[in-house]
Design a protein around this motif. Structure first.
Motif, short mmCIF file in Angstrom:
data_model
loop_
_atom_site.label_atom_id
_atom_site.label_comp_id
_atom_site.label_asym_id
_atom_site.label_seq_id
_atom_site.Cartn_x
_atom_site.Cartn_y
_atom_site.Cartn_z
N ALA A 59 10.13 27.47 -16.23
CA ALA A 59 9.92 27.16 -14.88
C ALA A 59 8.72 27.58 -14.18
O ALA A 59 8.00 28.46 -14.83
CB ALA A 59 10.92 27.39 -13.89
N ARG A 60 8.10 26.96 -13.25
CA ARG A 60 6.87 27.06 -12.48
C ARG A 60 7.06 26.82 -11.01
O ARG A 60 7.47 25.81 -10.71
CB ARG A 60 5.79 26.15 -13.12
N GLY A 80 4.48 19.94 -7.46
CA GLY A 80 5.70 20.80 -6.98
C GLY A 80 6.28 21.73 -7.87
O GLY A 80 5.84 21.60 -8.99
N PRO A 81 7.12 22.56 -7.72
CA PRO A 81 7.97 23.34 -8.72
C PRO A 81 8.47 22.47 -9.32
O PRO A 81 9.16 21.25 -9.19
CB PRO A 81 9.11 24.12 -7.51
N VAL A 82 8.22 23.18 -10.60
CA VAL A 82 9.02 22.00 -11.73
C VAL A 82 9.88 22.96 -12.69
O VAL A 82 9.37 24.15 -12.98
CB VAL A 82 7.92 21.36 -12.50
N ALA A 83 10.93 22.41 -13.56
CA ALA A 83 11.29 23.25 -14.70
C ALA A 83 11.76 22.35 -15.61
O ALA A 83 11.90 21.12 -15.53
CB ALA A 83 12.62 23.97 -14.01
N ALA A 84 12.05 22.98 -16.60
CA ALA A 84 12.48 22.17 -17.91
C ALA A 84 13.91 22.81 -18.58
O ALA A 84 13.89 24.26 -18.70
CB ALA A 84 11.26 22.03 -19.04
N LEU A 85 14.71 22.17 -19.07
CA LEU A 85 15.70 22.34 -19.65
C LEU A 85 15.79 21.68 -21.20
O LEU A 85 16.01 20.35 -21.11
CB LEU A 85 17.16 22.16 -19.13
N ARG A 86 15.50 22.26 -22.19
CA ARG A 86 15.45 21.61 -23.41
C ARG A 86 15.70 22.00 -24.66
O ARG A 86 15.57 23.29 -24.82
CB ARG A 86 13.88 21.18 -23.52
N THR A 87 16.43 21.40 -25.49
CA THR A 87 16.87 21.81 -26.84
C THR A 87 15.67 21.28 -27.62
O THR A 87 15.20 20.04 -27.79
CB THR A 87 18.14 21.27 -27.35
#
Length: 388
Positions: free
Chosen positions: A386-387, A343-350
């Motif tokens: 994001a994808r 499914g759609p996926v996103a990453a918030l990353r330091t």
């Protein structure tokens, strides 16, 4: 996809080696001092220190409740080998499993169950909630509430992204906000917001304490403004990697919000109510503490993610597990190592480890020219990917 070597810790000059050789022993000493443990716990901690720095990976005892699970996660393959030879992600995860055993978290064991269920990292998590910086961040919500919704969304997204490195007060300053933007090595925030248009949003949380509060504030905003009809918050089922958030840490953060004033307290009460009526639910799947990438997640967890509108992975460790803890060429498109995700996926990353994908060639060249490879691990840069 191109082959990419799995990250290990055997190179004495590498960042992973410094984690196992320096950070883990320091953590053992810190945990030892945080509680009035007895002789059995101290002896077990000493044994773990010696094993982790000079010895080899040892099996779990026959009576360990999770022994079968760890054997499925690869334990037989690494028993008897140096901690520095196993994949970095695996070694790190197993170290924390053994640290919990040493302090009697799982019981029976050291202390005959006396310390069963006592989070050895709890003092460090609670301390973050009781700081002037946290108070200032919560107070900044009053000013943020008077801003246009677009400004609120950007500040809350970046507050969640940077965690305790930059609070909402930082985000409210236009000049400093621009500086924060310049430290993004990739920014798919427009795509992410396009995915946040209702339905179910899943957030796979990272750290507790001061870093969990911005995540909760972001979820509150999504629910309040129709960006999500329902939210699912994935936490850890037991202590993991020092500050990873569990359900007890969620309750602590919500109480901290409710005890604040103004907009922070209002958000705390809304989130509390959202949990009560089911618009916000909490999950703690055993695989959340697995030493494996999410590409190897079990079917039931995959089906949960497939049922959500978008899943957001927070933090460095979750990023490593999302894309695979491997030495990808930095220009590898984010969509390639996440193609398995249902499914759609996103990453918030330091950025706090070596793994990175999704950079354009010019960005990578500029970073290397300015800092060598230190930008990968210093925590000075971040990304929003994001994808659909």
């Amino acid at each position: 996809m191109p082959d990419a070597a799995v990250i290990v810790s055997s190179d004495p000059e590498s960042f992973p080696h410094s984690v196992l050789a320096e950070r883990h022993p320091a953590l053992i000493r810190k945990v030892r001092d945080a509680f009035p443990y007895g002789p059995e716990q101290h002896q077990a901690l000493d044994a773990l220190l010696k094993s982790a720095t000079e010895g080899v990976i040892e099996p779990l005892p026959p009576g360990a409740a999770d022994r079968e699970q760890w054997e499925a996660w690869g334990l037989p393959e690494y028993v008897g080998r140096s901690w520095f030879e196993a994949p970095f992600l695996w070694s790190e995860s197993y170290f924390y499993r053994q640290l919990l055993a040493a302090v009697g978290y799982f019981g029976p064991g050291p202390g005959s169950g006396t310390w069963r269920g006592i989070d050895p990292f709890r003092p460090f998590k609670l301390a973050e909630l009781d700081t002037p910086e946290t108070e200032e961040e919560l107070a900044a919500l009053d000013e943020l509430a008077a801003r246009p919704v677009d400004d609120q969304e950007k500040a809350l997204l970046h507050g969640s992204l940077w965690g305790n490195r930059a609070d909402l007060g930082f985000q409210l300053s236009a000049g400093e906000g621009a500086a924060a933007d310049s430290q993004l090595v990739a920014d798919d925030s427009a795509l992410l917001w396009s995915l946040l248009s209702g339905g179910t949003v899943c957030l796979v949380a990272d750290n507790a304490g001061r870093e969990l509060i911005p995540d909760l504030l972001l979820l509150d905003h999504l629910l309040r403004h129709g960006r999500a009809d329902r939210a699912v918050l994935h936490l850890k089922p037991h202590p993991y990697y020092v500050s990873d958030a569990m359900t007890a840490d969620l309750v602590d953060a919500l109480r901290r919000l409710k005890e604040a004033k103004g907009a922070a307290a209002e958000a705390g009460h809304r989130l509390w109510s959202a949990l009560a009526d089911g618009r916000l639910t909490v999950r703690a799947h055993p695989f959340s503490c697995a030493p494996l990438p999410y590409a190897k997640m079990p079917g039931d967890l995959g089906r949960e993610f497939a049922a959500t509108t978008v899943t957001i992975f927070k933090g460095d460790l979750n990023y490593r597990r999302l894309v695979g803890d491997q030495l990808w060429p930095p220009t590898t498109p984010f969509a390639q190592p996440t193609a398995y995700f249902p499914g759609p996926v996103a990453a918030l990353r330091t950025l706090k480890s070596d793994v990175i994908v999704g950079l354009d060639a010019a960005t990578e060249s500029a970073l290397v020219a300015a800092q060598g490879q230190r930008w990968r691990t210093a925590g000075t840069h971040a990304l929003i990917q994001a994808r659909p």
